[in-house]
Design a protein around this motif. Structure first.
Motif, PDB file in Angstrom:
ATOM      1  N   SER A  24      31.805  38.731  53.784  1.00  0.00           N
ATOM      2  CA  SER A  24      33.055  39.449  53.575  1.00  0.00           C
ATOM      3  C   SER A  24      33.918  38.696  52.573  1.00  0.00           C
ATOM      4  O   SER A  24      33.589  37.603  52.152  1.00  0.00           O
ATOM      5  CB  SER A  24      33.794  39.611  54.897  1.00  0.00           C
ATOM      6  OG  SER A  24      34.197  38.354  55.370  1.00  0.00           O
ATOM      7  N   HIS A  25      35.008  39.336  52.219  1.00  0.00           N
ATOM      8  CA  HIS A  25      35.947  38.734  51.277  1.00  0.00           C
ATOM      9  C   HIS A  25      37.196  38.297  52.025  1.00  0.00           C
ATOM     10  O   HIS A  25      37.523  38.859  53.065  1.00  0.00           O
ATOM     11  CB  HIS A  25      36.346  39.757  50.212  1.00  0.00           C
ATOM     12  CG  HIS A  25      35.204  40.252  49.396  1.00  0.00           C
ATOM     13  ND1 HIS A  25      34.505  39.459  48.533  1.00  0.00           N
ATOM     14  CD2 HIS A  25      34.611  41.468  49.333  1.00  0.00           C
ATOM     15  CE1 HIS A  25      33.553  40.150  47.957  1.00  0.00           C
ATOM     16  NE2 HIS A  25      33.590  41.376  48.435  1.00  0.00           N
ATOM     17  N   LEU A  27      41.125  38.237  52.890  1.00  0.00           N
ATOM     18  CA  LEU A  27      42.009  39.395  52.979  1.00  0.00           C
ATOM     19  C   LEU A  27      42.704  39.712  51.657  1.00  0.00           C
ATOM     20  O   LEU A  27      42.982  40.870  51.360  1.00  0.00           O
ATOM     21  CB  LEU A  27      43.054  39.157  54.077  1.00  0.00           C
ATOM     22  CG  LEU A  27      42.505  39.023  55.490  1.00  0.00           C
ATOM     23  CD1 LEU A  27      43.616  38.659  56.457  1.00  0.00           C
ATOM     24  CD2 LEU A  27      41.810  40.299  55.918  1.00  0.00           C
ATOM     25  N   TRP A  28      42.985  38.713  50.865  1.00  0.00           N
ATOM     26  CA  TRP A  28      43.709  38.921  49.620  1.00  0.00           C
ATOM     27  C   TRP A  28      42.816  39.414  48.487  1.00  0.00           C
ATOM     28  O   TRP A  28      43.317  39.887  47.470  1.00  0.00           O
ATOM     29  CB  TRP A  28      44.423  37.639  49.196  1.00  0.00           C
ATOM     30  CG  TRP A  28      43.543  36.430  49.121  1.00  0.00           C
ATOM     31  CD1 TRP A  28      43.380  35.491  50.084  1.00  0.00           C
ATOM     32  CD2 TRP A  28      42.692  36.039  48.040  1.00  0.00           C
ATOM     33  NE1 TRP A  28      42.475  34.546  49.667  1.00  0.00           N
ATOM     34  CE2 TRP A  28      42.042  34.851  48.415  1.00  0.00           C
ATOM     35  CE3 TRP A  28      42.412  36.565  46.789  1.00  0.00           C
ATOM     36  CZ2 TRP A  28      41.139  34.195  47.587  1.00  0.00           C
ATOM     37  CZ3 TRP A  28      41.508  35.912  45.967  1.00  0.00           C
ATOM     38  CH2 TRP A  28      40.891  34.744  46.367  1.00  0.00           C
ATOM     39  N   PHE A  29      41.512  39.337  48.634  1.00  0.00           N
ATOM     40  CA  PHE A  29      40.584  39.701  47.552  1.00  0.00           C
ATOM     41  C   PHE A  29      40.070  41.122  47.770  1.00  0.00           C
ATOM     42  O   PHE A  29      39.382  41.393  48.747  1.00  0.00           O
ATOM     43  CB  PHE A  29      39.432  38.706  47.499  1.00  0.00           C
ATOM     44  CG  PHE A  29      38.559  38.873  46.280  1.00  0.00           C
ATOM     45  CD1 PHE A  29      39.021  38.480  45.037  1.00  0.00           C
ATOM     46  CD2 PHE A  29      37.301  39.426  46.377  1.00  0.00           C
ATOM     47  CE1 PHE A  29      38.228  38.634  43.913  1.00  0.00           C
ATOM     48  CE2 PHE A  29      36.508  39.573  45.263  1.00  0.00           C
ATOM     49  CZ  PHE A  29      36.978  39.177  44.025  1.00  0.00           C
ATOM     50  N   LYS A  30      40.414  42.025  46.868  1.00  0.00           N
ATOM     51  CA  LYS A  30      40.036  43.426  46.996  1.00  0.00           C
ATOM     52  C   LYS A  30      39.303  43.882  45.736  1.00  0.00           C
ATOM     53  O   LYS A  30      39.922  44.366  44.784  1.00  0.00           O
ATOM     54  CB  LYS A  30      41.263  44.279  47.247  1.00  0.00           C
ATOM     55  CG  LYS A  30      42.068  43.793  48.443  1.00  0.00           C
ATOM     56  CD  LYS A  30      42.864  44.871  49.066  1.00  0.00           C
ATOM     57  CE  LYS A  30      43.699  44.429  50.221  1.00  0.00           C
ATOM     58  NZ  LYS A  30      43.168  43.564  51.168  1.00  0.00           N
ATOM     59  N   SER A  32      37.670  46.446  45.086  1.00  0.00           N
ATOM     60  CA  SER A  32      37.800  47.866  44.759  1.00  0.00           C
ATOM     61  C   SER A  32      38.913  48.104  43.739  1.00  0.00           C
ATOM     62  O   SER A  32      38.876  49.093  42.999  1.00  0.00           O
ATOM     63  CB  SER A  32      38.064  48.673  46.026  1.00  0.00           C
ATOM     64  OG  SER A  32      39.251  48.243  46.650  1.00  0.00           O
ATOM     65  N   LEU A  33      39.884  47.214  43.672  1.00  0.00           N
ATOM     66  CA  LEU A  33      40.961  47.354  42.688  1.00  0.00           C
ATOM     67  C   LEU A  33      40.435  47.257  41.257  1.00  0.00           C
ATOM     68  O   LEU A  33      41.001  47.859  40.347  1.00  0.00           O
ATOM     69  CB  LEU A  33      42.030  46.287  42.902  1.00  0.00           C
ATOM     70  CG  LEU A  33      42.826  46.352  44.198  1.00  0.00           C
ATOM     71  CD1 LEU A  33      43.773  45.154  44.293  1.00  0.00           C
ATOM     72  CD2 LEU A  33      43.602  47.644  44.282  1.00  0.00           C
ATOM     73  N   TYR A  44      47.373  41.442  38.171  1.00  0.00           N
ATOM     74  CA  TYR A  44      46.607  41.104  39.379  1.00  0.00           C
ATOM     75  C   TYR A  44      46.659  39.599  39.622  1.00  0.00           C
ATOM     76  O   TYR A  44      46.963  39.148  40.721  1.00  0.00           O
ATOM     77  CB  TYR A  44      45.173  41.580  39.211  1.00  0.00           C
ATOM     78  CG  TYR A  44      44.256  41.232  40.359  1.00  0.00           C
ATOM     79  CD1 TYR A  44      44.291  41.945  41.547  1.00  0.00           C
ATOM     80  CD2 TYR A  44      43.344  40.189  40.250  1.00  0.00           C
ATOM     81  CE1 TYR A  44      43.445  41.625  42.604  1.00  0.00           C
ATOM     82  CE2 TYR A  44      42.500  39.868  41.304  1.00  0.00           C
ATOM     83  CZ  TYR A  44      42.553  40.595  42.470  1.00  0.00           C
ATOM     84  OH  TYR A  44      41.728  40.272  43.514  1.00  0.00           O
ATOM     85  N   HIS A  64      32.243  36.409  42.763  1.00  0.00           N
ATOM     86  CA  HIS A  64      32.096  37.871  42.727  1.00  0.00           C
ATOM     87  C   HIS A  64      31.314  38.301  41.479  1.00  0.00           C
ATOM     88  O   HIS A  64      30.447  39.171  41.555  1.00  0.00           O
ATOM     89  CB  HIS A  64      33.470  38.535  42.761  1.00  0.00           C
ATOM     90  CG  HIS A  64      33.428  40.021  42.786  1.00  0.00           C
ATOM     91  ND1 HIS A  64      32.899  40.731  43.841  1.00  0.00           N
ATOM     92  CD2 HIS A  64      33.832  40.939  41.880  1.00  0.00           C
ATOM     93  CE1 HIS A  64      32.987  42.020  43.591  1.00  0.00           C
ATOM     94  NE2 HIS A  64      33.549  42.169  42.408  1.00  0.00           N
TER      95      HIS A  64
END
Length: 99
Positions: A24-25, A27-30, A32-33, A44, A64
């Motif tokens: 998983s990533h 919480l702050w790393f998204k 999909s953005l 960003y 990533h």
């Protein structure tokens, strides 16, 4: 009126926010953005810099990117492998050509 008892949420460690977990990533790393048509890398990074150390952010982005590279290579290998398999079954060998 009595408030309902909130469900116990396990405490979060600093590794939840600043680690590089395998499945998983943080919480702050998204990621999909990044796919958004109006994604702006400068904004960003400037937003995340307020609470994520720069080296952590860089490490997560590099990780990533490496994962995406690996995924792309796997996809290409699968496509080429499937095309090669189809092509090799349709090929005529030198003995078949002589007949």
């Amino acid at each position: 009126m009595v408030d309902p008892i909130p469900a116990q949420v396990p405490p979060r460690s600093t590794t939840d926010f600043f680690s590089d977990p395998l499945d998983s990533h943080p919480l702050w790393f998204k990621p999909s953005l990044f796919l958004s048509s109006n994604f702006d890398s400068k904004s960003y990074i400037s937003k995340l810099r307020t609470f994520v150390p720069f080296n952590t952010l860089r490490s997560k982005l590099e990780s990533h990117c490496a994962a995406l590279d690996h995924e792309l290579i796997d996809l290409i290998n699968r496509l080429v492998g499937s095309e090669f398999g189809v092509a090799s079954t349709k090929q005529i060998g030198p003995r078949e050509q002589r007949k």
